[in-house]
Structures are given as structure tokens and as C-alpha cells.
Write a protein that holds these residues in place. Structure first.
Motif, PDB file in Angstrom:
ATOM      1  N   ALA A   1       0.831  -1.205   0.000  1.00 12.05           N
ATOM      2  CA  ALA A   1       0.000   0.000   0.000  1.00 12.05           C
ATOM      3  C   ALA A   1       0.868   1.258   0.000  1.00 12.05           C
ATOM      4  O   ALA A   1       0.559   2.241  -0.689  1.00 12.05           O
ATOM      5  CB  ALA A   1      -0.926  -0.007   1.213  1.00 12.05           C
ATOM      6  N   ARG A   2       1.974   1.229   0.760  1.00 13.08           N
ATOM      7  CA  ARG A   2       2.881   2.377   0.745  1.00 13.08           C
ATOM      8  C   ARG A   2       3.523   2.542  -0.631  1.00 13.08           C
ATOM      9  O   ARG A   2       3.713   3.665  -1.111  1.00 13.08           O
ATOM     10  CB  ARG A   2       3.953   2.213   1.818  1.00 13.08           C
ATOM     11  N   GLN A   3       3.872   1.424  -1.260  1.00 14.05           N
ATOM     12  CA  GLN A   3       4.449   1.505  -2.600  1.00 14.05           C
ATOM     13  C   GLN A   3       3.444   2.052  -3.606  1.00 14.05           C
ATOM     14  O   GLN A   3       3.808   2.837  -4.491  1.00 14.05           O
ATOM     15  CB  GLN A   3       4.945   0.125  -3.030  1.00 14.05           C
TER      16      GLN A   3
ATOM     17  N   VAL B   1       1.593   6.512  -7.094  1.00 17.23           N
ATOM     18  CA  VAL B   1       0.560   7.482  -7.481  1.00 17.23           C
ATOM     19  C   VAL B   1       1.082   8.907  -7.314  1.00 17.23           C
ATOM     20  O   VAL B   1       0.874   9.758  -8.188  1.00 17.23           O
ATOM     21  CB  VAL B   1      -0.721   7.264  -6.655  1.00 17.23           C
ATOM     22  N   LEU B   2       1.784   9.177  -6.221  1.00 14.33           N
ATOM     23  CA  LEU B   2       2.319  10.517  -6.011  1.00 14.33           C
ATOM     24  C   LEU B   2       3.385  10.851  -7.059  1.00 14.33           C
ATOM     25  O   LEU B   2       3.404  11.959  -7.614  1.00 14.33           O
ATOM     26  CB  LEU B   2       2.905  10.627  -4.602  1.00 14.33           C
TER      27      LEU B   2
ATOM     28  N   ILE C   1      14.045  14.992  -8.990  1.00 14.72           N
ATOM     29  CA  ILE C   1      14.243  14.835  -7.547  1.00 14.72           C
ATOM     30  C   ILE C   1      12.952  14.600  -6.786  1.00 14.72           C
ATOM     31  O   ILE C   1      12.985  14.431  -5.560  1.00 14.72           O
ATOM     32  CB  ILE C   1      14.979  16.061  -6.945  1.00 14.72           C
ATOM     33  N   VAL C   2      11.808  14.585  -7.483  1.00 15.46           N
ATOM     34  CA  VAL C   2      10.538  14.281  -6.815  1.00 15.46           C
ATOM     35  C   VAL C   2       9.915  13.024  -7.420  1.00 15.46           C
ATOM     36  O   VAL C   2       9.732  12.014  -6.741  1.00 15.46           O
ATOM     37  CB  VAL C   2       9.551  15.463  -6.893  1.00 15.46           C
TER      38      VAL C   2
ATOM     39  N   LEU D   1      10.304   8.762  -6.037  1.00 15.10           N
ATOM     40  CA  LEU D   1       9.025   8.179  -5.627  1.00 15.10           C
ATOM     41  C   LEU D   1       8.694   6.947  -6.474  1.00 15.10           C
ATOM     42  O   LEU D   1       8.226   5.925  -5.961  1.00 15.10           O
ATOM     43  CB  LEU D   1       7.914   9.214  -5.743  1.00 15.10           C
ATOM     44  N   LEU D   2       8.931   7.033  -7.778  1.00 19.28           N
ATOM     45  CA  LEU D   2       8.662   5.892  -8.654  1.00 19.28           C
ATOM     46  C   LEU D   2       9.584   4.726  -8.327  1.00 19.28           C
ATOM     47  O   LEU D   2       9.164   3.562  -8.368  1.00 19.28           O
ATOM     48  CB  LEU D   2       8.818   6.308 -10.110  1.00 19.28           C
TER      49      LEU D   2
END
Length: 322
Positions: A82-84, A89-90, A123-124, A128-129
Motif C-alpha cells: 500500500a505504501r508503494q 501514485v504521487l 528529484i521528486v 518516488l517511482l
């Protein structure tokens, strides 16, 4: 749209067909509305590149499909998955903001907006990906037979050797640094502004090299216990990107004359806009690498602490029993 969201995510082929139909209909709509769009301020338009939107939609659909299959397969590790999913998504939303929002159109008029776009990608979105572990999740979106064929194809000696080479810390670091410095050379940067194909190549090299760099830091670096190399990569990248940002900020003249006219039309001073873009790379960019390096160092110390303390504890335990 409901058909796409419910049925397409369960079948990768259906997902691709639905995505192609969506892009085609949107492209027709874009031609119909072109007259109205021309009357709007150009820097406030949402951009639409059909192939970019197609890749974004397919990547999200495959990830959700793979996540659902993994979640249904076992209840173990659901919290981690779920965290992944949240990280994916972010990161996906950050790519949408960088590539398809009004920021993309604004980047053609303001150098500082262009730097914000690049930093969002590198850097964002990229870290995250990487934290979402998309490769394995995407694989589970396919049926078992296709999944086994894909896994067998990527395990060939040639591809495995290429992947090991690219994931070497020094190679990933050099590729990312080369992409950053080369594309900010005035001749190449202005060529990217003048040609959509070169601009696409610029963005692809930024994103792919950043994904590889962060994979070594958060992916390969974690699995191979190479946190020391990861910290070194992060600190040195912070230094050389900060140096590039400082050069842009402190430069006495303009590096990219192509921005003079569109920046002046918007009422901004081109040199001040370049200085602001340099500050974006220098301060927020450097801070992101610093935070990641400190987090990597803390993780490394926590993993090493039990192994360091245990040999000292064993002799005391034996003495108390003797």
C-alpha cells in the motif's frame, strides 16, 4: 471512461486499446477546440502530447492491475504494498504536473519554470517511482504465461549484463551527471527549445538517468548493502548540481538568448529569471539530495548497529555463565 477504469486494468491488451482510443478522441477534440485555445493566454494552457498521456495512462493502469493481483494473492506485506502504491501514485502525479500541466507551457516562456519542471521529474517523481518498485508490480499485471515469457526474456545474459553495468554506482552517477551538464550547455539547451524532438530527448534523458540514479540509491543500493556508495553518490551529486545552479545564478550574462523575447513579453527580466532558475537548482535541488543522503546514512547505521554490538555482548554472556 468507466469501461476503461474497470475493465481495462484487468487486461493489459484492453488497456492499450482503450488508451489509444482515448488519445485519438482527445486529439480530435484538441483540433476542434484549437480556435478557442488560441484566444487563451498561451502560458496558461494545459498541454497534451498524445504519446505522453498514453504512456502515463498505461503505466498507471498496469501498476493498479498488478497491485490488485498481488493484493488478492496474499495478505502478507499488504501494508508495504500500500505504501508503494501511494509512492507510485504521487510520483505519477508529479510527472503529470511536470509534463502535461500549464507548467509545461510556461516552461517555454520562463527559464525558471523550465527548471521547476526538470526538478519535479528528477528529484521528486523519480525517487518516488523507484520506491514504488514498479517493475515487479507491472509484471504481475500480465497473465501467467505472458509473465513467464517476459521474465525469461529479461533474464538473458546480455540483458542481465547490461543491467548490472548500468546499475554500477559509478556508471549511474556518471550518466546522470552527464545528462545534467550536457543539456544545460547553451547550444544543446537552445536546440531543445527550438525542436520538439530534441526537447523530448532532453526530458527522456533527464528522467531515465534520474530513475537509474535513484534505483542505485534506493533499489540496488539497498539490496546489495551499498549504502556507503549511495551516500557518496548523493553528496557528490548535491555538490555538482549546486555548482551548476550557482553558475546560472551568478552568471553576469544570459546563457539562453531564446528566452529573452518570451520572458520580456510576460513582464519579467530575462537575467533575473535565469537567476531564479539557478536558485531552484541550487537550493531546493541540493536540499533534496542532502535529505536523501542523511536518510540513507541513518538507515545504514541502524542496519550495522546490531552486528557491531553483538560480538561485544557475547563474551559478557559467557562470563556470567562460567
Amino acid at each position: 471512461m468507466a469501461y476503461f477504469s474497470v475493465r481495462a486494468m484487468n487486461n493489459p491488451l484492453r488497456c492499450l486499446l482503450a488508451c489509444a482510443a482515448l488519445c485519438a478522441s482527445a486529439e480530435v477534440k484538441a483540433h476542434v477546440l484549437s480556435a478557442a485555445e488560441r484566444s487563451a493566454p498561451p502560458v496558461l494552457r494545459w498541454t497534451f502530447e498524445p504519446w505522453v498521456v498514453a504512456l502515463l495512462i498505461v503505466s498507471l493502469a498496469l501498476y493498479v492491475a498488478g497491485y490488485r493481483r498481488l493484493r488478492a494473492r496474499s495478505k502478507r506485506g499488504r501494508e508495504i504494498r500500500a505504501r508503494q502504491l501511494g509512492a507510485f501514485v504521487l510520483g505519477w502525479l508529479m510527472l503529470v504536473a511536470a509534463l502535461d500541466s500549464p507548467l509545461d507551457a510556461l516552461s517555454a516562456a520562463l527559464f525558471s519554470a523550465h527548471m521547476v519542471q526538470h526538478e519535479l521529474m528528477m528529484i521528486v517523481a523519480a525517487p518516488l517511482l523507484v520506491l514504488s518498485r514498479p517493475l515487479a508490480v507491472w509484471l504481475w499485471a500480465f497473465p501467467p504465461a505472458a509473465r513467464h515469457r517476459i521474465a525469461a526474456a529479461v533474464r538473458t545474459p546480455a540483458l542481465r549484463g547490461l543491467w548490472r553495468t548500468l546499475c554500477a554506482p559509478a556508471v549511474a552517477w556518471m550518466l546522470h551527471a552527464a545528462a545534467l551538464w550536457a543539456w544545460h550547455m547553451p547550444r544543446l539547451f537552445e536546440a531543445a527549445l527550438a525542436s520538439s524532438a530534441i526537447h523530448t530527448l532532453q526530458h527522456a534523458s533527464f528522467l531515465l538517468s534520474a530513475l537509474l540514479f535513484w534505483w542505485v540509491v534506493f533499489g540496488e543500493g539497498t539490496r546489495r548493502d551499498q549504502s556507503g556508495y549511495a551516500m557518496l553518490s548523493l553528496f557528490t551529486t548535491m555538490v555538482h548540481t549546486g555548482a551548476l545552479g550557482a553558475l546560472l545564478t551568478l552568471a553576469p550574462g544570459l546563457w539562453y538568448p531564446a528566452y529573452i523575447e518570451p520572458t520580456s513579453v510576460l513582464g519579467f527580466d530575462p537575467l533575473q529569471d535565469q537567476q531564479l532558475g539557478g536558485l531552484v537548482m541550487w537550493v531546493p535541488g541540493g536540499l533534496a539530495y542532502l535529505i536523501a543522503a542523511l536518510a540513507t546514512g541513518a538507515r545504514w547505521l541502524m542496519h550495522r548497529a546490531p552486528a557491531t554490538l553483538m560480538p561485544n555482548a557475547l563474551p559478557a554472556h559467557r562470563d556470567s555463565n562460567s
